[in-house]
Design a protein around this motif. Structure first.
Motif, PDB file in Angstrom:
ATOM      1  N   ALA A 189       0.834  -1.208   0.000  1.00  0.00           N
ATOM      2  CA  ALA A 189       0.000   0.000   0.000  1.00  0.00           C
ATOM      3  C   ALA A 189       0.869   1.258   0.000  1.00  0.00           C
ATOM      4  O   ALA A 189       0.553   2.241  -0.670  1.00  0.00           O
ATOM      5  CB  ALA A 189      -0.919  -0.022   1.210  1.00  0.00           C
ATOM      6  N   GLN A 190       1.979   1.226   0.739  1.00  0.00           N
ATOM      7  CA  GLN A 190       2.875   2.403   0.779  1.00  0.00           C
ATOM      8  C   GLN A 190       3.529   2.656  -0.578  1.00  0.00           C
ATOM      9  O   GLN A 190       3.727   3.785  -0.990  1.00  0.00           O
ATOM     10  CB  GLN A 190       3.996   2.165   1.788  1.00  0.00           C
ATOM     11  N   VAL A 191       3.888   1.581  -1.262  1.00  0.00           N
ATOM     12  CA  VAL A 191       4.626   1.698  -2.531  1.00  0.00           C
ATOM     13  C   VAL A 191       3.724   2.212  -3.653  1.00  0.00           C
ATOM     14  O   VAL A 191       4.135   3.056  -4.449  1.00  0.00           O
ATOM     15  CB  VAL A 191       5.261   0.330  -2.896  1.00  0.00           C
ATOM     16  N   GLY A 192       2.506   1.735  -3.704  1.00  0.00           N
ATOM     17  CA  GLY A 192       1.575   2.162  -4.759  1.00  0.00           C
ATOM     18  C   GLY A 192       2.161   1.884  -6.136  1.00  0.00           C
ATOM     19  O   GLY A 192       2.646   0.782  -6.397  1.00  0.00           O
ATOM     20  N   GLU A 193       2.145   2.901  -7.013  1.00  0.00           N
ATOM     21  CA  GLU A 193       2.670   2.699  -8.370  1.00  0.00           C
ATOM     22  C   GLU A 193       4.044   3.346  -8.517  1.00  0.00           C
ATOM     23  O   GLU A 193       4.377   3.918  -9.550  1.00  0.00           O
ATOM     24  CB  GLU A 193       1.672   3.226  -9.386  1.00  0.00           C
ATOM     25  N   ARG A 194       4.809   3.279  -7.421  1.00  0.00           N
ATOM     26  CA  ARG A 194       6.161   3.850  -7.463  1.00  0.00           C
ATOM     27  C   ARG A 194       7.197   2.737  -7.346  1.00  0.00           C
ATOM     28  O   ARG A 194       6.876   1.607  -6.959  1.00  0.00           O
ATOM     29  CB  ARG A 194       6.359   4.806  -6.282  1.00  0.00           C
ATOM     30  N   PHE A 195       8.421   3.065  -7.680  1.00  0.00           N
ATOM     31  CA  PHE A 195       9.558   2.221  -7.322  1.00  0.00           C
ATOM     32  C   PHE A 195      10.183   2.939  -6.127  1.00  0.00           C
ATOM     33  O   PHE A 195      10.757   4.020  -6.285  1.00  0.00           O
ATOM     34  CB  PHE A 195      10.526   2.131  -8.507  1.00  0.00           C
ATOM     35  N   CYS A 196      10.010   2.382  -4.927  1.00  0.00           N
ATOM     36  CA  CYS A 196      10.489   3.055  -3.713  1.00  0.00           C
ATOM     37  C   CYS A 196      11.798   2.437  -3.290  1.00  0.00           C
ATOM     38  O   CYS A 196      11.863   1.226  -3.039  1.00  0.00           O
ATOM     39  CB  CYS A 196       9.479   2.870  -2.587  1.00  0.00           C
ATOM     40  N   LEU A 197      12.845   3.244  -3.195  1.00  0.00           N
ATOM     41  CA  LEU A 197      14.104   2.665  -2.747  1.00  0.00           C
ATOM     42  C   LEU A 197      14.813   3.558  -1.741  1.00  0.00           C
ATOM     43  O   LEU A 197      14.583   4.769  -1.720  1.00  0.00           O
ATOM     44  CB  LEU A 197      15.012   2.279  -3.920  1.00  0.00           C
ATOM     45  N   THR A 198      15.608   2.912  -0.911  1.00  0.00           N
ATOM     46  CA  THR A 198      16.270   3.648   0.161  1.00  0.00           C
ATOM     47  C   THR A 198      17.333   4.564  -0.440  1.00  0.00           C
ATOM     48  O   THR A 198      18.030   4.185  -1.384  1.00  0.00           O
ATOM     49  CB  THR A 198      16.929   2.685   1.162  1.00  0.00           C
ATOM     50  N   ASP A 199      17.447   5.744   0.137  1.00  0.00           N
ATOM     51  CA  ASP A 199      18.436   6.720  -0.331  1.00  0.00           C
ATOM     52  C   ASP A 199      19.629   6.620   0.618  1.00  0.00           C
ATOM     53  O   ASP A 199      19.761   7.402   1.550  1.00  0.00           O
ATOM     54  CB  ASP A 199      17.801   8.117  -0.276  1.00  0.00           C
ATOM     55  N   THR A 200      20.473   5.637   0.378  1.00  0.00           N
ATOM     56  CA  THR A 200      21.486   5.285   1.373  1.00  0.00           C
ATOM     57  C   THR A 200      22.871   5.107   0.734  1.00  0.00           C
ATOM     58  O   THR A 200      22.977   4.937  -0.472  1.00  0.00           O
ATOM     59  CB  THR A 200      21.065   3.974   2.079  1.00  0.00           C
ATOM     60  N   VAL A 201      23.873   5.135   1.586  1.00  0.00           N
ATOM     61  CA  VAL A 201      25.266   5.072   1.135  1.00  0.00           C
ATOM     62  C   VAL A 201      25.740   3.619   1.056  1.00  0.00           C
ATOM     63  O   VAL A 201      25.554   2.849   1.987  1.00  0.00           O
ATOM     64  CB  VAL A 201      26.170   5.850   2.128  1.00  0.00           C
ATOM     65  N   GLY A 202      26.325   3.233  -0.083  1.00  0.00           N
ATOM     66  CA  GLY A 202      26.980   1.924  -0.205  1.00  0.00           C
ATOM     67  C   GLY A 202      26.055   0.748  -0.420  1.00  0.00           C
ATOM     68  O   GLY A 202      26.498  -0.330  -0.831  1.00  0.00           O
ATOM     69  N   MET A 203      24.805   0.894  -0.113  1.00  0.00           N
ATOM     70  CA  MET A 203      23.827  -0.191  -0.339  1.00  0.00           C
ATOM     71  C   MET A 203      22.440   0.420  -0.464  1.00  0.00           C
ATOM     72  O   MET A 203      22.160   1.484   0.098  1.00  0.00           O
ATOM     73  CB  MET A 203      23.855  -1.191   0.809  1.00  0.00           C
ATOM     74  N   GLN A 204      21.591  -0.258  -1.212  1.00  0.00           N
ATOM     75  CA  GLN A 204      20.247   0.260  -1.469  1.00  0.00           C
ATOM     76  C   GLN A 204      19.301  -0.910  -1.634  1.00  0.00           C
ATOM     77  O   GLN A 204      19.668  -1.908  -2.270  1.00  0.00           O
ATOM     78  CB  GLN A 204      20.278   1.003  -2.808  1.00  0.00           C
ATOM     79  N   MET A 205      18.110  -0.774  -1.061  1.00  0.00           N
ATOM     80  CA  MET A 205      17.084  -1.781  -1.364  1.00  0.00           C
ATOM     81  C   MET A 205      15.828  -1.053  -1.812  1.00  0.00           C
ATOM     82  O   MET A 205      15.490   0.012  -1.258  1.00  0.00           O
ATOM     83  CB  MET A 205      16.796  -2.656  -0.151  1.00  0.00           C
ATOM     84  N   GLY A 206      15.151  -1.602  -2.813  1.00  0.00           N
ATOM     85  CA  GLY A 206      13.957  -0.940  -3.334  1.00  0.00           C
ATOM     86  C   GLY A 206      12.862  -1.934  -3.639  1.00  0.00           C
ATOM     87  O   GLY A 206      13.103  -3.146  -3.722  1.00  0.00           O
ATOM     88  N   PHE A 207      11.641  -1.417  -3.794  1.00  0.00           N
ATOM     89  CA  PHE A 207      10.473  -2.282  -4.012  1.00  0.00           C
ATOM     90  C   PHE A 207       9.573  -1.729  -5.115  1.00  0.00           C
ATOM     91  O   PHE A 207       9.303  -0.520  -5.146  1.00  0.00           O
ATOM     92  CB  PHE A 207       9.641  -2.379  -2.726  1.00  0.00           C
ATOM     93  N   TYR A 208       9.131  -2.634  -5.962  1.00  0.00           N
ATOM     94  CA  TYR A 208       8.090  -2.328  -6.953  1.00  0.00           C
ATOM     95  C   TYR A 208       6.823  -3.044  -6.504  1.00  0.00           C
ATOM     96  O   TYR A 208       6.887  -4.211  -6.076  1.00  0.00           O
ATOM     97  CB  TYR A 208       8.441  -2.898  -8.323  1.00  0.00           C
ATOM     98  N   GLY A 209       5.685  -2.400  -6.664  1.00  0.00           N
ATOM     99  CA  GLY A 209       4.428  -3.080  -6.390  1.00  0.00           C
ATOM    100  C   GLY A 209       4.016  -3.923  -7.585  1.00  0.00           C
ATOM    101  O   GLY A 209       4.106  -3.476  -8.726  1.00  0.00           O
ATOM    102  N   LEU A 210       3.597  -5.158  -7.311  1.00  0.00           N
ATOM    103  CA  LEU A 210       3.147  -6.046  -8.390  1.00  0.00           C
ATOM    104  C   LEU A 210       1.647  -6.265  -8.275  1.00  0.00           C
ATOM    105  O   LEU A 210       1.027  -5.914  -7.269  1.00  0.00           O
ATOM    106  CB  LEU A 210       3.862  -7.391  -8.300  1.00  0.00           C
ATOM    107  N   ARG A 211       1.078  -6.927  -9.288  1.00  0.00           N
ATOM    108  CA  ARG A 211      -0.325  -7.303  -9.206  1.00  0.00           C
ATOM    109  C   ARG A 211      -0.483  -8.336  -8.093  1.00  0.00           C
ATOM    110  O   ARG A 211       0.507  -8.857  -7.611  1.00  0.00           O
ATOM    111  CB  ARG A 211      -0.775  -7.902 -10.550  1.00  0.00           C
ATOM    112  N   ASP A 212      -1.607  -8.715  -7.731  1.00  0.00           N
ATOM    113  CA  ASP A 212      -1.946  -9.684  -6.690  1.00  0.00           C
ATOM    114  C   ASP A 212      -1.221  -9.461  -5.351  1.00  0.00           C
ATOM    115  O   ASP A 212      -0.827 -10.404  -4.663  1.00  0.00           O
ATOM    116  CB  ASP A 212      -1.784 -11.151  -7.195  1.00  0.00           C
ATOM    117  N   GLY A 213      -1.021  -8.181  -4.980  1.00  0.00           N
ATOM    118  CA  GLY A 213      -0.519  -7.841  -3.635  1.00  0.00           C
ATOM    119  C   GLY A 213       0.943  -8.117  -3.383  1.00  0.00           C
ATOM    120  O   GLY A 213       1.427  -7.973  -2.267  1.00  0.00           O
ATOM    121  N   LYS A 214       1.664  -8.540  -4.413  1.00  0.00           N
ATOM    122  CA  LYS A 214       3.076  -8.884  -4.205  1.00  0.00           C
ATOM    123  C   LYS A 214       3.985  -7.681  -4.436  1.00  0.00           C
ATOM    124  O   LYS A 214       3.569  -6.650  -4.973  1.00  0.00           O
ATOM    125  CB  LYS A 214       3.465 -10.019  -5.137  1.00  0.00           C
TER     126      LYS A 214
END
Ligand SMILES: Cc1cc2nc3c(=O)[nH]c(=O)nc-3n(C[C@H](O)[C@H](O)[C@H](O)COP(=O)(O)OP(=O)(O)OC[C@H]3O[C@@H](n4cnc5c(N)ncnc54)[C@H](O)[C@@H]3O)c2cc1C
Length: 398
Positions: free
Chosen positions: A191-216
């Motif tokens: 729900a937080q991600v919605g239709e965005r690619f949300c990723l951490t704005d961090t040094v040396g490492m980054q993790m991000g999330f895309y929202g998919l169909r069926d809640g994944k």
């Protein structure tokens, strides 16, 4: 002509599709037991986009694609610190961009194949023998088959390349990162991600999330490391490396699936002085991986496959076709590889100063009129490789 293709990834399937449309006999040999289910999101644009349009598959690709409005860079509390506007970016490539999961793109290519194409899963290539004007391929179960041409479309860790051209270490350039991807389910993060690619704005490492169909959600991770060696337990390695990141990351790591369902590899490029030897040729990541820093590996794999297929059916001999394919595609991938290496420090900042500089740059880049220069800085020159080829502009006289 009979062509054996090693690898039913994006490149191998695109090649099979194009060759079959041009009435060439094709067999596709894939080591995996069945179609890939897991994967990561691909931003799809450039010459591969042109190629799928030529192949008549653009409507199916667009149907399987996701709408992504922006890439949001978030701090450890989930506050948006900077963003890349995908809508603006799409405009800079004349709307010819979509975001699609790797297995979905493979599915579109695979289901679009005519029934004449023989796709064999569980058929790993283990041996190659040069017979002069033919090639003999050995499979893991001992079966052999012959073809006029073997195409290695078997990815960055290509077996065909090792068997015919030499050890991987001669061609692979480690770019100083490891990357990982996995799919998980969580309503709150979705729900937080919605239709965005949300990723951490961090040094040396980054993790991000895309929202998919069926809640994944599709998680993407990248971190800096000079060590190319890969961990045995990828899930444990992800927890150890990214565990200190805030926002949704700890929860996502808790929900990370077992190692067999996690994509994990070093970020690397492949550079070779020649892409063919006798009746064996390489295409896609196997001979010119540009890396995720270029964000166009899939596109270039499909475009390279398209060019190779066209040359094989137009040129007077297989030898000429292979030389022409390389002449046309090599300058395009060389430029993308250079752009990717140049952009590495901005892709994932190594220190806080570079992180703040990137934030400032992204703010400025959102000003009207700057979308094109930004896109060019990130993606390199646009190329009309496929459309020129269709118009016949790049074909030498026979
Ligand atoms: C995290 C990440 C994000 C990315 N993002 C983008 C993006 O935004 N845009 C983009 O265009 N590209 C992107 N890429 C790059 C893109 O995914 C690759 O360039 C593309 O998948 C390469 O396709 P390929 O078919 O050449 O190789 P692969 O996809 O690696 O396929 C090779 C196939 O060969 C099979 N195989 C291997 N060995 C054998 C054997 N011995 N016998 C038979 N079969 C074999 C494998 O099982 C596999 O199915 C990204 C890559 C990563 C890792």
């Amino acid at each position: 002509m009979k062509v054996a293709i090693c690898g039913a990834g994006i490149t191998g399937l695109a090649l099979a599709h194009r060759l079959a449309a041009l009435d060439v006999e094709v067999v596709v040999l894939e080591r995996a037991a069945g179609p890939r289910q897991q994967g990561y999101m691909i931003d799809f644009f450039g010459p591969g986009f042109d190629a799928v349009e030529e192949m008549g598959l653009l409507p199916q690709v667009e149907e399987a694609a996701y709408q992504v409005d922006e890439a949001s860079l978030l701090d450890e509390h989930g506050r948006r610190r900077a963003a890349i506007d995908y809508v603006q970016f799409a405009k800079s490539v004349r709307g010819r961009l979509c975001s699609i999961m790797r297995p979905d793109l493979e599915r579109v290519l695979r289901t679009g194949l005519p029934s004449t194409v023989d796709v064999r899963f569980g058929a790993g290539v283990t041996g190659v023998e040069d017979l002069g004007d033919r090639v003999r391929v050995t499979l893991a179960d001992g079966e052999t088959l012959e073809a006029d041409l073997l195409v290695g479309a078997d990815g960055i860790h290509s077996t065909v390349r090792r068997l015919v051209f030499g050890e991987e270490s001669r061609f692979l350039r480690h770019l100083g990162f490891h990357t990982a991807a996995f799919v998980f389910e969580d309503e709150e993060i979705r729900a937080q991600v919605g239709e965005r690619f949300c990723l951490t704005d961090t040094v040396g490492m980054q993790m991000g999330f895309y929202g998919l169909r069926d809640g994944k959600l599709a998680a993407f991770a990248v971190h800096r490391t000079t060590d190319p060696a890969l961990p045995d337990d990828t899930r444990a390695a992800l927890r150890a490396t990214y565990g200190s990141l805030g926002w949704a990351v700890p929860k996502a790591l808790d929900l990370c699936p077992p190692p067999g369902e996690v994509y994990y590899d070093q970020v690397a490029q492949i550079e070779m002085s020649s892409w063919s030897r006798g009746r064996v040729v390489l295409v896609g990541d196997s001979c010119y991986a540009v890396s995720l820093l270029a964000g166009q590996g899939a596109s270039l794999g499909i475009a390279g496959a398209f060019v190779l297929a066209e040359q094989l059916t137009r040129a007077p001999s297989i030898e000429t076709a292979l030389a022409e394919y390389e002449r046309l595609v090599r300058p395009v991938v060389t430029e993308k590889q250079q752009v990717a290496r140049r952009g590495a420090r901005w892709f994932l900042p190594a220190n806080r100063f570079l992180l703040l500089a990137r934030r400032a740059f992204l703010h400025v880049a959102r000003l009207p009129g700057l979308e094109r220069p930004l896109a060019a800085a990130v993606t390199g020159k646009s190329t009309a490789l496929v459309t020129n080829l269709k118009r016949g502009a790049e074909i030498r006289s026979r």
